[in-house]
Design a protein around this motif. Structure first.
Motif, mmCIF file in Angstrom:
data_model
loop_
_atom_site.group_PDB
_atom_site.id
_atom_site.type_symbol
_atom_site.label_atom_id
_atom_site.label_comp_id
_atom_site.label_asym_id
_atom_site.label_seq_id
_atom_site.Cartn_x
_atom_site.Cartn_y
_atom_site.Cartn_z
ATOM 1 N N ILE A 414 0.841 -1.198 0.000
ATOM 2 C CA ILE A 414 0.000 0.000 0.000
ATOM 3 C C ILE A 414 0.875 1.246 0.000
ATOM 4 O O ILE A 414 0.679 2.175 -0.799
ATOM 5 C CB ILE A 414 -0.940 0.013 1.226
ATOM 6 C CG1 ILE A 414 -1.920 -1.164 1.172
ATOM 7 C CG2 ILE A 414 -1.684 1.347 1.318
ATOM 8 C CD1 ILE A 414 -2.965 -1.067 0.107
ATOM 9 N N GLU A 415 1.860 1.296 0.887
ATOM 10 C CA GLU A 415 2.716 2.474 1.014
ATOM 11 C C GLU A 415 3.527 2.710 -0.255
ATOM 12 O O GLU A 415 3.627 3.848 -0.740
ATOM 13 C CB GLU A 415 3.651 2.295 2.219
ATOM 14 C CG GLU A 415 4.498 3.508 2.542
ATOM 15 C CD GLU A 415 3.677 4.666 3.082
ATOM 16 O OE1 GLU A 415 4.156 5.804 2.991
ATOM 17 O OE2 GLU A 415 2.555 4.428 3.573
ATOM 18 N N ARG A 416 4.080 1.639 -0.823
ATOM 19 C CA ARG A 416 4.895 1.793 -2.035
ATOM 20 C C ARG A 416 4.039 2.260 -3.217
ATOM 21 O O ARG A 416 4.450 3.147 -3.981
ATOM 22 C CB ARG A 416 5.584 0.472 -2.377
ATOM 23 C CG ARG A 416 6.651 0.057 -1.369
ATOM 24 C CD ARG A 416 7.498 -1.091 -1.911
ATOM 25 N NE ARG A 416 6.711 -2.278 -2.214
ATOM 26 C CZ ARG A 416 6.432 -3.234 -1.320
ATOM 27 N NH1 ARG A 416 6.868 -3.114 -0.065
ATOM 28 N NH2 ARG A 416 5.733 -4.286 -1.668
ATOM 29 N N THR A 417 2.865 1.667 -3.360
ATOM 30 C CA THR A 417 1.995 2.031 -4.483
ATOM 31 C C THR A 417 1.489 3.460 -4.346
ATOM 32 O O THR A 417 1.393 4.200 -5.336
ATOM 33 C CB THR A 417 0.806 1.049 -4.573
ATOM 34 O OG1 THR A 417 1.291 -0.293 -4.589
ATOM 35 C CG2 THR A 417 -0.010 1.299 -5.828
ATOM 36 N N LEU A 418 1.182 3.876 -3.124
ATOM 37 C CA LEU A 418 0.718 5.236 -2.912
ATOM 38 C C LEU A 418 1.809 6.247 -3.262
ATOM 39 O O LEU A 418 1.532 7.300 -3.848
ATOM 40 C CB LEU A 418 0.279 5.415 -1.453
ATOM 41 C CG LEU A 418 -0.375 6.749 -1.076
ATOM 42 C CD1 LEU A 418 -1.608 7.013 -1.923
ATOM 43 C CD2 LEU A 418 -0.730 6.774 0.405
ATOM 44 N N THR A 419 3.039 5.895 -2.954
ATOM 45 C CA THR A 419 4.159 6.779 -3.309
ATOM 46 C C THR A 419 4.301 6.886 -4.827
ATOM 47 O O THR A 419 4.517 7.975 -5.379
ATOM 48 C CB THR A 419 5.465 6.257 -2.698
ATOM 49 O OG1 THR A 419 5.328 6.200 -1.272
ATOM 50 C CG2 THR A 419 6.640 7.155 -3.058
ATOM 51 N N GLU A 420 4.148 5.760 -5.519
ATOM 52 C CA GLU A 420 4.290 5.753 -6.976
ATOM 53 C C GLU A 420 3.119 6.445 -7.667
ATOM 54 O O GLU A 420 3.304 7.201 -8.631
ATOM 55 C CB GLU A 420 4.412 4.313 -7.472
ATOM 56 C CG GLU A 420 5.680 3.610 -7.002
ATOM 57 C CD GLU A 420 5.651 2.116 -7.299
ATOM 58 O OE1 GLU A 420 4.674 1.664 -7.952
ATOM 59 O OE2 GLU A 420 6.583 1.396 -6.883
ATOM 60 N N GLU A 421 1.935 6.196 -7.193
ATOM 61 C CA GLU A 421 0.738 6.740 -7.847
ATOM 62 C C GLU A 421 0.462 8.188 -7.443
ATOM 63 O O GLU A 421 -0.154 8.937 -8.210
ATOM 64 C CB GLU A 421 -0.486 5.878 -7.501
ATOM 65 C CG GLU A 421 -0.455 4.474 -8.081
ATOM 66 C CD GLU A 421 -0.783 4.476 -9.559
ATOM 67 O OE1 GLU A 421 -1.392 5.450 -10.046
ATOM 68 O OE2 GLU A 421 -0.423 3.505 -10.238
ATOM 69 N N ASN A 422 0.877 8.528 -6.229
ATOM 70 C CA ASN A 422 0.556 9.844 -5.672
ATOM 71 C C ASN A 422 -0.953 10.112 -5.736
ATOM 72 O O ASN A 422 -1.410 11.225 -5.979
ATOM 73 C CB ASN A 422 1.319 10.965 -6.394
ATOM 74 C CG ASN A 422 1.272 12.273 -5.605
ATOM 75 O OD1 ASN A 422 1.220 12.250 -4.374
ATOM 76 N ND2 ASN A 422 1.279 13.397 -6.306
ATOM 77 N N SER A 423 -1.711 9.035 -5.522
ATOM 78 C CA SER A 423 -3.174 9.110 -5.599
ATOM 79 C C SER A 423 -3.755 7.963 -4.787
ATOM 80 O O SER A 423 -3.380 6.796 -4.977
ATOM 81 C CB SER A 423 -3.657 9.008 -7.050
ATOM 82 O OG SER A 423 -5.052 8.737 -7.104
ATOM 83 N N LEU A 424 -4.669 8.298 -3.902
ATOM 84 C CA LEU A 424 -5.331 7.260 -3.110
ATOM 85 C C LEU A 424 -6.252 6.430 -4.003
ATOM 86 O O LEU A 424 -6.281 5.190 -3.911
ATOM 87 C CB LEU A 424 -6.123 7.916 -1.973
ATOM 88 C CG LEU A 424 -6.535 7.031 -0.800
ATOM 89 C CD1 LEU A 424 -5.335 6.386 -0.141
ATOM 90 C CD2 LEU A 424 -7.323 7.857 0.226
ATOM 91 N N ILE A 425 -6.984 7.106 -4.889
ATOM 92 C CA ILE A 425 -7.856 6.385 -5.817
ATOM 93 C C ILE A 425 -7.023 5.529 -6.765
ATOM 94 O O ILE A 425 -7.355 4.362 -7.024
ATOM 95 C CB ILE A 425 -8.737 7.381 -6.602
ATOM 96 C CG1 ILE A 425 -9.711 8.083 -5.655
ATOM 97 C CG2 ILE A 425 -9.494 6.672 -7.725
ATOM 98 C CD1 ILE A 425 -10.517 9.196 -6.296
#
Length: 708
Positions: A414-425
């Motif tokens: 979750i943390e890594r993907t949020l950093t990459e996407e810069n988007s919660l959605i």
């Protein structure tokens, strides 16, 4: 103390810095932690709740100590072994609408049957239509738990929400669907403040003052093995208290929601049981219309169980979501519901009340995103503010744990993907799968059900509703007139029933109802060919006039003998029960409750299990006059089949005992020989022993099960 977010006196009551805090996700974590903390209590346990169930097992998959497993026995054991410890339990004095969901006679099991230091009360200090909804446990004013979970049934589950979970059983051993909820634990100054709040609530409900406990360090009662997520973080305590009893409206919960929505910069993550508050809908819609809007992600239940909530609160939620989608001009809003594909039904009951704003605020409490939580029910939420990088990391990890649970992935992902996407959605959409996941929530509402939206102030009120207003909103003038007449008729019938019951007991009318007069009447009836029908009619009339049933039973057996007397008495009792049940069914629960008030409420608790066993027990151990029980049973919507069969099965043992006793007594009076007197004495002893054992079994079976 104040922060950029929290303003005491406006959007919170108090701001206190917590020595330590921990987020407890799902019931298994909460109930295990609260049990460990309660077991260490030295002076004071304060419990406020919407509900409680003394039969629930806090830790069904473990026995962390040698104390009893069931809640009521556990609390009783704690106060029994610690001389200075007092436990005060306060729960909502619920309406008849919820009787079927509640424990049978909790006031008996936690009030009369327990140690004198275990104090149980029911909170009825509310305006019309309101409830006590705070879920707070305070131990020694050193640690306190706040969130969405009561110490009651249907709350326990693990984050796995496994389809076949051995611990997810209600007190009757029946499995219930997966449920997701959150509680937060705080220590030190916030716990002392919550202790003050709980003692004030107790005083308002009971008129009794509880002294504060002596000083106790939080480390002495902190649950062992529980990691501290935050330390020295500001905690805002936000409340809802309705305008009532000369006290002003407190709507800190609503103001803090609105302020959080207005100040969010990147994203707002929400979990909630309901979503119907129009003020919150409009505030979110206003942000969504702006190009600078943060992302709003809501995790809600797919639908509520039960016809009533599905056709009311779910309808209002669908309208709210439709409004937000229309306002979402920049793709910043999503609503999801958690699913587990291999489970039937697939849905998880989201009961949590959580809001996480950016990495700066984590809010957990009892307040739903519904009108009644904003201004009508009593509520309590805690908002934890991140002032340091380590505290901000704790807020991120809390949100990450929640998303990881719903998406069935590792928290680190979750943390890594949020950093990459810069988007919660974007993070959620990237990690969604065909396995355990979050599914988009797109409820549809048929046109005829959408009409309920016209009655939003009735379905989800934000202020007390007087009965006259409720009638005026739901009924037209032509419908109101017969409704008023029906209510007047119902109250008149109930008044007559009550007055007759009092008259037979306390006035000279009881002298007319003597054994000799009635026996002469029954003997004259015996000679008439249609005597069986006349006897049945006499029982029905006696029930309508609230004549004591035992007197009719004795006369029937004396007049017609043990065999025919038993048959006639049983048939007459059932006929009388059915007739007075029909009166209660016709009047309805509201009319019965309006007239009889708390007396009927208490009796309805005894009928709450709504089954054959309950009716049998009421017939064996009558708790009110026969007619009153029947009228309340009809008003409480006990099924006719269960009521009738339960009446027959419950009456038979008592009738057999009365028949044998009367026959033995008559024989002893006719022939006062030693043998007949001995038989009579033996019958009396057997009946007395049977009654004692029956009473002991009925009142002690819960305690015996808790020791198993």
């Amino acid at each position: 103390m104040s922060t950029p977010f929290l303003e005491p006196g406006r959007n919170c009551w108090r701001v206190e810095r917590t020595d330590a805090a921990a987020f407890l996700i799902d019931g298994a974590a909460y109930f295990s932690a609260v049990r460990r903390a309660l077991a260490k209590a030295r002076h004071s346990i304060l419990i406020l709740g919407w509900d409680i169930d003394s039969r629930m097992v806090l830790t069904p998959l473990e026995r962390p100590d040698d104390l009893p497993s069931r809640l009521g026995e556990f609390l009783n054991a704690l106060v029994s072994r610690t001389p200075d410890l007092h436990a005060h339990v306060l729960v909502w004095d619920f309406a008849m609408l919820y009787a079927l969901d509640r424990e049978w006679l909790p006031i008996f099991k936690l009030g009369w049957q327990t140690h004198k230091h275990l104090h149980f009360r029911m909170d009825g200090h509310h305006p019309t239509g309101a409830s006590h909804h705070q879920k707070i446990v305070v131990v020694d004013d050193a640690v306190a738990f706040v969130g969405g979970m009561d110490l009651s049934k249907w709350r326990w589950d693990t984050p796995a929400h496994a389809p076949q979970e051995s611990g997810r059983l209600d007190p009757e051993g029946t499995p219930y669907p997966p449920v997701h909820d959150v509680q937060v634990l705080v220590a030190g100054a916030p716990a002392r403040a919550l202790g003050e709040l709980a003692r004030e609530r107790w005083y308002r409900a009971t008129g009794e003052r509880i002294p504060p406990p002596g000083p106790v360090t939080y480390t002495s009662v902190w649950p062992e093995g529980l990691e501290r997520a935050l330390v020295q973080a500001p905690v805002g305590i936000a409340r809802t208290e309705p305008l009532y009893g000369g006290l002003p409206l407190v709507n800190e919960v609503e103001r803090l929601y609105l302020d959080t929505i207005a100040r969010a910069e990147r994203w707002v993550y929400v979990e909630n049981q309901y979503f119907t508050s129009q003020r919150l809908v409009q505030a979110i819609a206003e942000r969504l219309r702006s190009p600078e809007s943060p992302e709003f992600v809501m995790v809600l239940p797919e639908q509520k169980d039960g016809w009533l909530e599905h056709h009311t609160m779910d309808v209002l939620r669908a309208r709210a979501l439709r409004q937000l989608r229309e306002a979402d001009r920049h793709g910043r809003f999503r609503a999801y519901h958690p699913v587990i594909p291999k489970m039937k039904p697939r849905r998880i009951d989201v009961h949590a009340k959580v809001m996480v704003m950016d990495d700066r605020l984590a809010r957990v409490g009892s307040a739903n995103l519904a009108n009644r939580s904003m201004r009508l029910d009593t509520e309590c939420d805690l908002a934890l503010i991140a002032e340091t990088p380590s505290q901000a990391r704790a807020v991120r990890e809390f949100r990450g744990r929640l998303l990881a649970e719903h998406l069935g992935v590792d928290e680190g992902l979750i943390e890594r993907t949020l950093t990459e996407e810069n988007s919660l959605i974007g993070t959620i959409e990237r990690l969604r799968s065909k396995k355990r996941t979050l599914q988009p929530l797109h409820p549809t509402v048929p046109d005829q059900e959408d009409l309920w939206g016209a009655h939003i102030d009735v379905i989800d009120p934000e202020q007390p509703m007087e009965p006259q207003y409720l009638i005026s909103r739901l009924l037209g003038e032509e419908e109101r007139k017969p409704a008023r007449r029906q209510l007047v008729r119902g109250i008149a019938v109930l008044a007559i029933i009550t007055l007759l019951a009092l008259a037979w007991r306390y006035t000279p009318l009881s002298e007319w109802l003597d054994m000799g007069t009635l026996q002469a009447l029954f003997v004259s009836i015996k000679e008439i060919p249609a005597s069986p029908l006349i006897v049945l009619g006499a029982y029905v009339l006696g029930g309508l006039l609230v004549v004591p049933l035992t007197l009719l039973l004795v006369l029937t057996i004396l007049t017609f003998g043990p065999v025919l007397g038993f048959i006639y008495a049983l048939l007459g009792s059932v006929a009388s029960a059915v007739a007075t049940y029909a009166i209660g069914h016709h009047l309805g629960s509201e009319a019965v409750r309006r007239f009889a008030g708390s007396a009927v409420n208490r009796l309805s608790q005894r009928l709450a299990r709504q089954g054959i066993l309950t009716v049998i027990i009421l017939r064996m151990l009558p708790v009110a006059p026969f007619t009153v029980v029947n009228v309340v049973a009809g008003a409480s919507h006990i099924s006719f089949r269960d009521f009738t069969l339960g009446t027959v099965l419950g009456m038979v043992p008592g009738l057999i005992a009365i028949t044998i006793f009367i026959d033995s007594l008559a024989e002893a009076l006719r022939n006062p020989e030693l043998g007949n007197i001995a038989v009579l004495a033996g019958v009396v002893l057997v009946i007395a022993a049977g009654a004692f054992l029956l009473r002991k079994w009925l009142l002690g079976r819960e305690a015996e099960e808790s020791q198993a």
